[in-house]
Enzyme design. Structure first.
Site, PDB file in Angstrom:
ATOM      1  CB  SER A 116      -1.001  -0.104   1.432  1.00 53.34           C
ATOM      2  OG  SER A 116      -2.611   1.348   1.356  1.00 53.34           O
ATOM      3  CB  SER A 117       1.044   4.429  -0.974  1.00 51.88           C
ATOM      4  OG  SER A 117       1.033   5.605  -1.135  1.00 51.88           O
ATOM      5  CE  LYS A 172      -1.325   1.002  -4.164  1.00 49.37           C
ATOM      6  NZ  LYS A 172      -0.571  -0.146  -3.588  1.00 49.37           N
ATOM      7  CE1 TYR A 219      -0.975   3.748  -6.120  1.00 52.84           C
ATOM      8  CE2 TYR A 219      -0.188   5.810  -4.707  1.00 52.84           C
ATOM      9  CZ  TYR A 219      -0.613   5.248  -4.838  1.00 52.84           C
ATOM     10  OH  TYR A 219       0.463   4.004  -4.791  1.00 52.84           O
TER      11      TYR A 219
END
Length: 277
Positions: free
Chosen positions: A158-159, A177, A173
């Site tokens: 993930s981020s 995530k 985005y």
């Protein structure tokens, strides 16, 4: 069957394991695949979209680590059947009925061509959600019957964008995530006991990859230096190997007591936005 509490003599080792790493031909995925091979994975499949040369180059490095079987599978996370197709090909290509470790690393991030949040369209939204949430979930679902009786590992990349305010072109985005983080936590709650497997995400901070370089083109000046100073407690930006080491830990017996977690991999995140202002 409960998660094992037995003490392993080599809890760091992945000797004899079988793994699938999506997006394993370059960047973070490539580093993860190589690191898993170094830790003893015996059979390993990586995926690529178009760049077969990069996939073959990655396999060459992986094989130097003594892996028994390494294959590259063309797989597009924008394909609705990617989960079913990928796992079927991996099982055949690796000549196995078991996948011990699944790493969902492939993702879509295109801030140069993605509209800002105020201009987002249903098409943009669906594309990012399909690539970054639906695709990994569908791959997990296809893999689930093939996890081992105990000790399976599902690791989603993930981020930090899932947890921070984001610039306009990265908002969707980040939302995609965040959705993946939520799915991962729920899967841990729903399936960890029956599957005796762990389900975790690694929330990656600024890391030098192709996507990071693309983002850096949107901003003036010495972007990477500003990110290092403003985003992290360390005086540098992450490199793919930093993420690979965390994944290697989660994939091993050492990570058996971590489940439903979102592990921060950011060098000590400070603030989300100053470097972008």
């Amino acid at each position: 069957m409960p998660l094992s509490s037995k003490v392993s003599q080599a809890p760091w080792s992945l000797t004899g394991k079988t793994a699938v790493v999506t997006g394993g031909s370059r960047g973070i995925g490539r580093a993860i695949a190589i690191h898993l091979a170094r830790k003893g994975v015996r059979k390993l499949a990586i995926t690529y979209v178009r760049d077969l040369a990069s996939a073959e180059s990655a396999l060459e490095e992986i094989r130097k680590e003594g892996i028994e079987t390494g294959i590259a599978i063309q797989a597009d996370i924008l394909n609705a059947s990617v989960g079913r197709d990928l796992i079927a090909q991996a099982l055949v290509g690796l000549e196995t009925s078991t996948i011990d470790i699944l790493v969902n690393n492939a993702a879509l991030l295109d801030p140069i061509n993605t509209p800002s949040v105020e201009d987002v369209t249903l098409e943009n939204f669906q594309e990012l959600m399909q690539a970054n949430c639906f695709a990994p979930v569908s791959i997990i679902n296809a893999c689930m019957p093939h996890l081992p009786p105990s000790g399976g590992r599902v690791i989603n990349i993930s981020s930090v964008a899932s947890k921070t305010p984001n610039p306009g072109t990265i908002v969707t985005y980040g939302a995609s995530k965040a959705a993946l983080d939520s799915y991962t936590r729920s899967m841990a709650g729903l399936f960890a006991k029956d599957k005796t497997a762990t389900f975790n995400t690694v929330c990656v901070g600024p890391t030098v990859t192709d996507s990071f370089r693309a983002v850096s083109q949107l901003y003036p000046g010495e972007f990477i230096k500003e990110v290092a100073k403003s985003f992290t407690a360390a005086d540098r930006v992450g490199v793919p190997e930093d993420i690979a080491y965390i994944v290697g830990f989660l994939a091993s017996e050492e990570g058996r007591w971590m489940n439903g977690a979102c592990v921060s991999a950011n060098g000590g995140l400070r603030e989300a936005l100053p470097a972008l202002s």
